[in-house]
Design a protein around this motif. Structure first.
Motif, mmCIF file in Angstrom:
data_model
loop_
_atom_site.group_PDB
_atom_site.id
_atom_site.type_symbol
_atom_site.label_atom_id
_atom_site.label_comp_id
_atom_site.label_asym_id
_atom_site.label_seq_id
_atom_site.Cartn_x
_atom_site.Cartn_y
_atom_site.Cartn_z
ATOM 1 N N PHE A 134 32.873 68.338 137.256
ATOM 2 C CA PHE A 134 33.249 69.196 136.139
ATOM 3 C C PHE A 134 32.456 68.671 135.014
ATOM 4 N N MET A 135 32.329 67.600 134.949
ATOM 5 C CA MET A 135 31.534 67.026 133.636
ATOM 6 C C MET A 135 30.162 67.466 133.441
ATOM 7 N N GLU A 136 29.304 67.552 134.771
ATOM 8 C CA GLU A 136 28.057 68.232 134.691
ATOM 9 C C GLU A 136 28.078 69.759 134.365
ATOM 10 N N ALA A 137 29.019 70.435 134.935
ATOM 11 C CA ALA A 137 29.159 71.775 134.847
ATOM 12 C C ALA A 137 29.300 72.313 133.556
ATOM 13 N N PHE A 138 30.619 71.558 132.664
ATOM 14 C CA PHE A 138 31.269 72.071 131.490
ATOM 15 C C PHE A 138 30.684 71.183 130.307
ATOM 16 N N GLU A 139 30.055 70.080 130.523
ATOM 17 C CA GLU A 139 29.670 69.154 129.446
ATOM 18 C C GLU A 139 30.752 68.779 128.488
ATOM 19 N N GLU A 140 30.562 69.195 127.238
ATOM 20 C CA GLU A 140 31.332 68.443 126.282
ATOM 21 C C GLU A 140 32.874 69.179 126.375
ATOM 22 N N ASP A 141 32.726 70.431 127.016
ATOM 23 C CA ASP A 141 34.266 71.038 127.274
ATOM 24 C C ASP A 141 34.898 70.602 128.577
ATOM 25 N N ALA A 142 34.514 69.916 129.136
ATOM 26 C CA ALA A 142 34.911 69.491 130.488
ATOM 27 C C ALA A 142 36.432 69.330 130.556
ATOM 28 N N LEU A 143 36.978 68.393 129.631
ATOM 29 C CA LEU A 143 38.357 68.195 129.799
ATOM 30 C C LEU A 143 39.254 69.383 129.533
ATOM 31 N N LEU A 144 38.768 70.150 128.195
ATOM 32 C CA LEU A 144 39.551 71.294 128.008
ATOM 33 C C LEU A 144 39.379 72.370 129.217
ATOM 34 N N GLU A 145 38.478 72.624 130.081
ATOM 35 C CA GLU A 145 38.296 73.495 130.999
ATOM 36 C C GLU A 145 39.214 72.950 132.227
ATOM 37 N N ALA A 146 39.338 71.573 132.454
ATOM 38 C CA ALA A 146 39.862 71.030 133.478
ATOM 39 C C ALA A 146 41.511 71.295 133.134
ATOM 40 N N ARG A 147 41.865 70.921 132.118
ATOM 41 C CA ARG A 147 43.373 70.846 131.941
ATOM 42 C C ARG A 147 43.819 72.349 131.878
ATOM 43 N N ALA A 148 42.867 73.390 131.519
ATOM 44 C CA ALA A 148 43.431 74.709 131.549
ATOM 45 C C ALA A 148 43.907 75.183 133.012
ATOM 46 N N PHE A 149 43.165 74.523 133.903
ATOM 47 C CA PHE A 149 43.761 74.970 135.402
ATOM 48 C C PHE A 149 45.042 74.305 135.757
ATOM 49 N N SER A 150 45.837 73.585 134.991
ATOM 50 C CA SER A 150 46.999 72.892 134.864
ATOM 51 C C SER A 150 48.278 74.013 134.388
ATOM 52 N N GLN A 151 47.799 74.991 133.712
ATOM 53 C CA GLN A 151 48.868 75.689 132.950
ATOM 54 C C GLN A 151 49.181 76.970 134.209
ATOM 55 N N ARG A 152 50.440 77.401 133.658
ATOM 56 C CA ARG A 152 50.917 78.478 134.480
ATOM 57 C C ARG A 152 50.109 79.724 134.426
ATOM 58 N N PRO A 153 49.803 80.436 135.208
ATOM 59 C CA PRO A 153 49.045 81.874 135.144
ATOM 60 C C PRO A 153 49.893 82.975 134.813
ATOM 61 N N PRO A 154 49.490 84.043 134.066
ATOM 62 C CA PRO A 154 50.372 85.193 133.967
ATOM 63 C C PRO A 154 50.190 86.056 135.264
ATOM 64 N N VAL A 155 51.107 86.972 135.070
ATOM 65 C CA VAL A 155 50.907 88.359 136.268
ATOM 66 C C VAL A 155 50.110 89.434 135.537
ATOM 67 N N ASP A 156 48.785 89.787 136.212
ATOM 68 C CA ASP A 156 48.402 90.834 135.881
ATOM 69 C C ASP A 156 48.182 91.960 136.872
ATOM 70 N N ILE A 157 48.184 93.129 136.032
ATOM 71 C CA ILE A 157 48.163 94.296 136.852
ATOM 72 C C ILE A 157 46.687 95.051 136.636
ATOM 73 N N ARG A 158 46.315 95.968 137.488
ATOM 74 C CA ARG A 158 45.165 96.956 137.086
ATOM 75 C C ARG A 158 45.524 98.225 137.635
ATOM 76 N N VAL A 159 45.707 99.034 136.404
ATOM 77 C CA VAL A 159 46.166 100.346 136.348
ATOM 78 C C VAL A 159 45.172 101.167 137.268
ATOM 79 N N ASN A 160 45.799 101.970 138.087
ATOM 80 C CA ASN A 160 44.719 102.839 138.844
ATOM 81 C C ASN A 160 44.521 104.038 138.252
ATOM 82 N N ARG A 161 43.465 104.180 137.680
ATOM 83 C CA ARG A 161 42.912 105.366 136.806
ATOM 84 C C ARG A 161 42.925 106.618 137.818
#
Length: 431
Positions: A134-161
């Motif tokens: 993670f630290m190599e991939a995201f550098e100075e944003d590594a902690l922010l990027e890692a912590r975002a994976f600990s949040q609840r996700p939304p429910v998304d839908i794709r409208v069928n055009r």
């Protein structure tokens, strides 16, 4: 059920998950089957406690000084659901089905909320062995990027055009307060709530049964758009799975041309037939794995999509238990499977056609490293800029994906508010 009883139930589910190494969804389903007095609100709240406990397992365990199911569940109530010691003591005292009273050590840990001297992997709530990645991939944003994976996700839908418009579905589901998103033009979002809040039963609505939309994370919708299939083209979805991207591409192609949905595991293809019918898709067919199943497609495809088997690190918000089960051995196995899938899929790309590589991972070993490895061994393919298509589709003012050079595209919860996805395109040189 009162909150104290829901808390105790969550502890029991966590014990089942930990003790018997069972998938969370399966353990929750069995708990509900064995406790039929529990209503849908109870089951939802219990599930929220369990999933929140696992999303922040490392930091919760650090603060509590132990990693037991009870410690994780109490930490969730204290640190995620904002219940102080007095509130926790009150809900326990108010319910005969609640856990045992707080110990002095638990009270001290909750009040301290200490993360002093916690290492990166604990603060980021990721497996210790992935800290360097993670630290190599995201550098100075590594902690922010890692912590975002600990949040609840939304429910998304794709409208069928193929059947309707986003405006009509927005109106149909208005009681659920859907929101437009910043990137997916066919996407409607139902944001994650807090505490014991429930997500709407989107798949129970008549509009879903009519094929007006599919449940699909915006990130998956975005990479489907980046594939950029044009009406009339010949497309092979080589690792089609349940068919989410096949459905999305069919809509983009306006039911013109042909999509061949294939997967090496026939069982993964099982849901696709009903989904295609419900969505009104007429330009897709399935190919089951058997000798010669794809021989007639060799060297003919305008686009071959390899949505490769991967570790699923990009879906940690939705399946947090997989975060802590992942091993280096499993990663190595996935890398081998990805190399094999690319080696097999390349033969179907026509000269001048495109090989599209997608994962729901944010690990370089499964993403950039695989692309460089493929190019080294396949000089008749060259990497083309996915960033140019991104800019054509989304412009310069929309949220930017995580990427060092935009040759490939990496979506993350922190950068694009989606699940994690990697997207790259290789063109087969014209003969």
């Amino acid at each position: 059920m009162k909150l104290g009883g829901r808390l105790q139930a969550a502890i029991e589910v966590l014990e089942e998950v930990e003790g018997r190494k069972r998938p969370v969804a399966e353990a929750l389903k069995d708990w509900g089957r064995n406790h039929r007095f529990a209503g849908s609100g109870d089951r939802s709240a219990i599930g929220n406690i369990v999933y929140d406990s696992l999303r922040s397992r490392a930091s919760h365990a650090w603060k509590m000084g132990e990693e037991t199911p009870r410690a994780l569940a109490l930490a969730t109530m204290a640190f995620d659901w904002n219940k102080d010691v007095e509130a926790l003591q009150a809900l326990i005292a108010d319910d005969n089905h609640a856990p045992a009273p707080l110990s002095d050590a638990e009270i001290a840990a909750i009040q301290a909320k200490s993360m002093k001297d916690a290492p990166f992997w604990v603060r980021g709530d990721i497996p210790e062995w992935l800290e360097a990645s993670f630290m190599e991939a995201f550098e100075e944003d590594a902690l922010l990027e890692a912590r975002a994976f600990s949040q609840r996700p939304p429910v998304d839908i794709r409208v069928n055009r193929l059947k309707t418009s986003i405006e009509k579905v927005e109106k149909e589901l208005s009681r659920f307060n859907p929101r437009r998103t910043a990137l997916g033009k066919d996407c409607l979002r139902f944001p994650a709530g807090k505490g014991d809040s429930r997500q709407p039963n989107i798949q129970g609505d008549p509009a879903f049964r009519k094929g007006f939309y599919e449940v699909q994370d915006e990130g998956s919708q975005i990479v489907s758009s980046l594939i950029y299939p044009r009406p009339g083209e010949q497309v092979l979805d080589y690792c089609a799975g349940g068919g989410g991207k096949t459905l999305a591409m069919a809509a983009q192609m306006e039911n013109k041309g042909q999509i061949y949905a294939y997967d090496a595991d026939a069982s993964r293809l099982a849901p696709i037939v009903d989904r295609l019918t419900r969505a009104g898709v007429r330009n897709a067919q399935t190919r089951t794995p058997n000798d010669g199943a794809l021989d007639d497609l060799l060297g003919r495809m305008d686009r071959v999509v390899v949505d490769a088997p991967c570790t699923g690190t990009g879906t940690w918000r939705r399946r947090p238990e997989t975060k802590w089960k992942l091993t280096e051995e499993q990663l190595g196995k996935r890398v081998e499977e990805q190399q094999l899938a690319l080696a097999q899929a390349r033969q179907f790309v026509r000269p001048g056609g495109y090989l599209v590589y997608i994962t729901c991972s944010v690990l370089a070993a499964e993403n950039e490293d695989q692309i460089y490895h493929f190019i080294e061994n396949n000089p008749d393919f060259e990497l083309v800029s996915a960033g140019e298509v991104w800019q054509d589709l989304y412009g310069f003012d929309a949220p930017k994906p995580w990427s060092s050079d935009m040759m490939s595209v990496t979506l993350t919860p922190a950068s694009t508010q989606t699940d994690g996805f990697f997207f790259s395109v290789l063109e087969r040189r014209p003969e």
